[in-house]
Write an enzyme that holds these catalytic residues in place. Structure first.
Site, PDB file in Angstrom:
ATOM      1  N   GLU A 190     -24.891  53.872  15.548  1.00  0.00           N
ATOM      2  CA  GLU A 190     -24.260  55.210  14.619  1.00  0.00           C
ATOM      3  C   GLU A 190     -25.033  56.398  15.045  1.00  0.00           C
ATOM      4  OE1 GLU A 190     -24.270  52.095  13.346  1.00  0.00           O
ATOM      5  OE2 GLU A 190     -22.245  51.699  13.132  1.00  0.00           O
TER       6      GLU A 190
ATOM      7  N   HIS B 207     -18.237  48.920   2.360  1.00  0.00           N
ATOM      8  CA  HIS B 207     -17.210  49.027   3.264  1.00  0.00           C
ATOM      9  C   HIS B 207     -16.190  49.918   2.301  1.00  0.00           C
ATOM     10  CE1 HIS B 207     -19.151  46.456   6.022  1.00  0.00           C
ATOM     11  NE2 HIS B 207     -18.245  46.787   6.864  1.00  0.00           N
TER      12      HIS B 207
END
Lengths: 321, 326
Positions: free
Chosen positions: B61, B130
């Site tokens: 990322e 999440h």
């Protein structure tokens, strides 16, 4: 790669310019005319100038908090650089960046960076952009032995390798990450060996030998332009000044500094040019004087330039608010 | 304008098809994109239509975000897929220290046309890493723009504006809304960033919301009607820049405001908006501004706890009744 007298003398002159610029910056910092803090690369000119001597104007460079040398070698304007260090409106960043954030996108300098290793993912992005636009530019990231231990380096190198991007990862191993010695912080000792983990050529170079740097860079650039992917260069060098101006440097001895002073890249190259009979003492003095004149002009420009209006702080954030 | 029904996912994919056809500098970079057209099917058909312009990245990322910055500075319009907004933490330096600041630090030398597309939100029993709604962090970072659409038509119009914006734009789409359907105009259109929409007119209370909270407000408004409370729903759509004019117009009419978001309450966007309302519209208010948001804990896994932590229609009703003194 050309190595005629004219080219070599230009390289020498650029090295002298970097050295004199930073010497001047140190003096005016000490005199309180340059705000904040500055990081000098004195002693590392073999790497900055050697690498940039192989680049075109449209090639990209990201540099670090210790970036004056890379910028000058890539062709940055001394007046606007000096003005930026002084925090003036006429500086490269209109006084918004200072020494650590100078950029000149018109000549491919995508910026110095205040975050150690901050430039590496960016240069991989520039490399990806080159590949998508199908040009033959190359993208070069300068970073230090300190940055080499940060996670973004791993991600940036791996991505550049799997996509065979035209990127040079140039690690200027100047032995110290701020106060922390490289031999303490880097598990394997050498850094160039890490390139093997990315199936990338890695090479250890005497960073104080500008011609050795130039030769290694030229072949890495040729590889990159030919679409053969990234290269890792470890230019072993030494910063003769502290991490920042005013650094008490308790982490190293004066004896050690003296040993490296004997390996000064500019004196080394100057001796070589003299042996080749390319450079006489008189010519060397002329170069120093010409550089000094250019720097005096840059200094006067900076000193005579206005500070930004306080309200200028509100401009330049968004290109369309 | 003729319309048809699309899901949020289909609206996004359609916008990308149209704009990628229009301009070769747009490309998509992220994890797990090519094989399935994105983990949520949000890029359906794009790998086939634009080979080489939707790129699978390693799980990196930091690298993905940094690549977006580097590509945006050198002539491309990257569309960065962040997989789950929770992983933005792994790209924070690239987004907040680099993307947000490089233009400013360089004295305005460069543009950074870059979309950071982030699936966010809770309700999928996906637990604390999440499920977050992190938009307030980025509203708090000068140099970024922040968009949180709710309905499919907004997704399509706003993503186009985000793609063509010359600044880094954080674009949050709620995972639970990907399959949500709604009318989308047949003709091409763009919704300017910084324009809120009054989605339902009302006289008694302004429900100020964005993203998934819009649907909570929609449901609450129909129940409130039974209590003879006529709620107005303002979907903010863009948090930065914020359309304070539309907010003010609504409050001048209703004199009461409830701010609803799924993000946890403390330090959320509601706090900023409430502060601005009291500062700019104090004399218009007939009641204190109420905020509705998630409880201040990480999102728990087990359904009984997750449902308890998230804001509900009942919470919106309670707040609306409180400010209308019913």
């Amino acid at each position: 790669m050309s190595s005629d007298k004219q080219t070599l003398l230009e390289i020498y002159r650029t090295m002298v310019t970097v050295r004199r610029f930073e010497t001047m910056a140190g003096e005016y910092f000490a005199a309180g005319q340059i705000p904040g803090f500055i990081h000098l690369s004195i002693g590392q000119e073999g790497s900055s100038v050697g690498v940039c001597s192989c680049l075109r104007k449209d090639d990209y460079v990201v540099t670090t908090h210790r970036g004056h040398g890379h910028m000058i070698a890539k062709g940055a304007d001394l007046k606007r650089m000096t003005a930026e260090l002084f925090g003036k409106k006429t500086g490269y960043c209109k006084g918004k960046g200072g020494s650590m954030h100078i950029a000149d996108f018109s000549i491919g300098i995508l910026g110095a960076n205040g975050v150690v290793a901050g430039g590496l993912p960016i240069i991989t992005g520039a490399g990806l952009s080159i590949k998508l636009r199908k040009t033959d530019q190359v993208a070069v990231a300068f970073f230090g032995d300190g940055a080499a231990n940060r996670g973004p380096v791993h991600e940036a190198m791996n991505m550049a390798a799997i996509w065979k991007l035209p990127v040079l990862f140039v690690c200027e191993n100047n032995q110290y990450a701020s106060t922390t010695p490289m031999h303490y912080a880097c598990s394997a000792g050498d850094l160039y060996t890490r390139a093997a983990a990315y199936d990338m050529p890695g090479e250890k170079i005497n960073g104080n030998d500008v011609l050795a740097v130039r030769e290694a860079t030229a072949s890495a650039v040729a590889r990159a332009r030919a679409g053969e992917g990234p290269t890792f260069l470890e230019n072993v060098t030494y910063r003769l000044k502290g991490h920042y101006e005013g650094d008490p440097q308790k982490y190293r001895t004066t004896e050690e500094i003296e040993i490296w002073r004997q390996k000064d890249p500019i004196e080394h190259f100057g001796r070589m040019l003299a042996q080749k009979k390319y450079l006489t003492k008189k010519h060397a003095a002329q170069i120093r004087e010409a550089v000094q004149a250019e720097l005096s002009e840059a200094l006067a420009f900076a000193q005579n330039s206005p500070f930004p209006e306080p309200g200028d702080a509100m401009a330049d954030l968004y290109s369309n608010p | 304008m003729s319309e048809r029904i699309l899901t949020c996912s289909a609206a996004l994919a359609e916008a990308l098809h149209e704009e990628m056809r229009r301009d070769e500098s747009i490309f998509i970079l992220g994890e797990d994109l090519v094989a399935h057209g994105g983990v949520f099917g949000q890029f359906k058909g794009i790998p086939e239509a634009f080979p080489g312009r939707i790129i699978d990245s390693p799980i990196s990322e930091t690298g993905i975000a940094g690549c977006g910055v580097g590509a945006a500075m050198t002539g491309m319009r990257p569309f960065i897929d962040f997989h789950f907004s929770d992983f933005l933490t792994c790209g924070m330096d690239e987004l907040c220290n680099q993307a947000a600041k490089i233009r400013y630090m360089s004295g305005g030398q460069v543009k950074l046309p870059m979309v950071v597309w982030c699936p966010d939100g809770a309700g999928l029993r996906a637990a604390a890493q999440h499920s977050q709604s992190l938009e307030a962090w980025f509203v708090h970072t000068p140099g970024l723009k922040v968009v949180v659409p709710s309905e499919p038509a907004d997704v399509k119009g706003l993503i186009k504006a985000a793609i063509w914006d010359d600044n880094p734009v954080m674009f949050f789409q709620h995972k639970k809304l990907f399959a949500k359907e709604g009318p989308v105009p047949e003709e091409e259109y763009v919704i300017e960033l910084g324009r809120a929409a009054v989605k339902k007119e009302g006289r008694d209370v302004s429900l100020l919301c964005y993203g998934a909270a819009y649907y909570l407000c929609l449901e609450a408004a129909s129940t409130l009607r039974e209590d003879a409370i006529d709620a107005e729903i303002v979907d903010l759509r863009t948090l930065k820049p914020l359309d304070m004019d539309t907010v003010a117009r609504s409050i001048r009419k209703t004199h009461r405001a409830v701010i609803v978001h799924e993000a946890c309450l403390t330090g959320g966007f509601g706090a900023e908006l409430a502060a601005r309302i009291q500062d700019e519209l104090f004399d218009e208010l007939d009641a204190p501004v109420k905020r509705v948001g998630a409880k201040d804990v990480p999102i728990p896994f087990s359904p009984s706890m997750e449902d308890f932590v998230l804001p509900s229609v009942a919470d919106v009703l309670e707040a609306a009744r409180a400010v209308t003194y019913r």
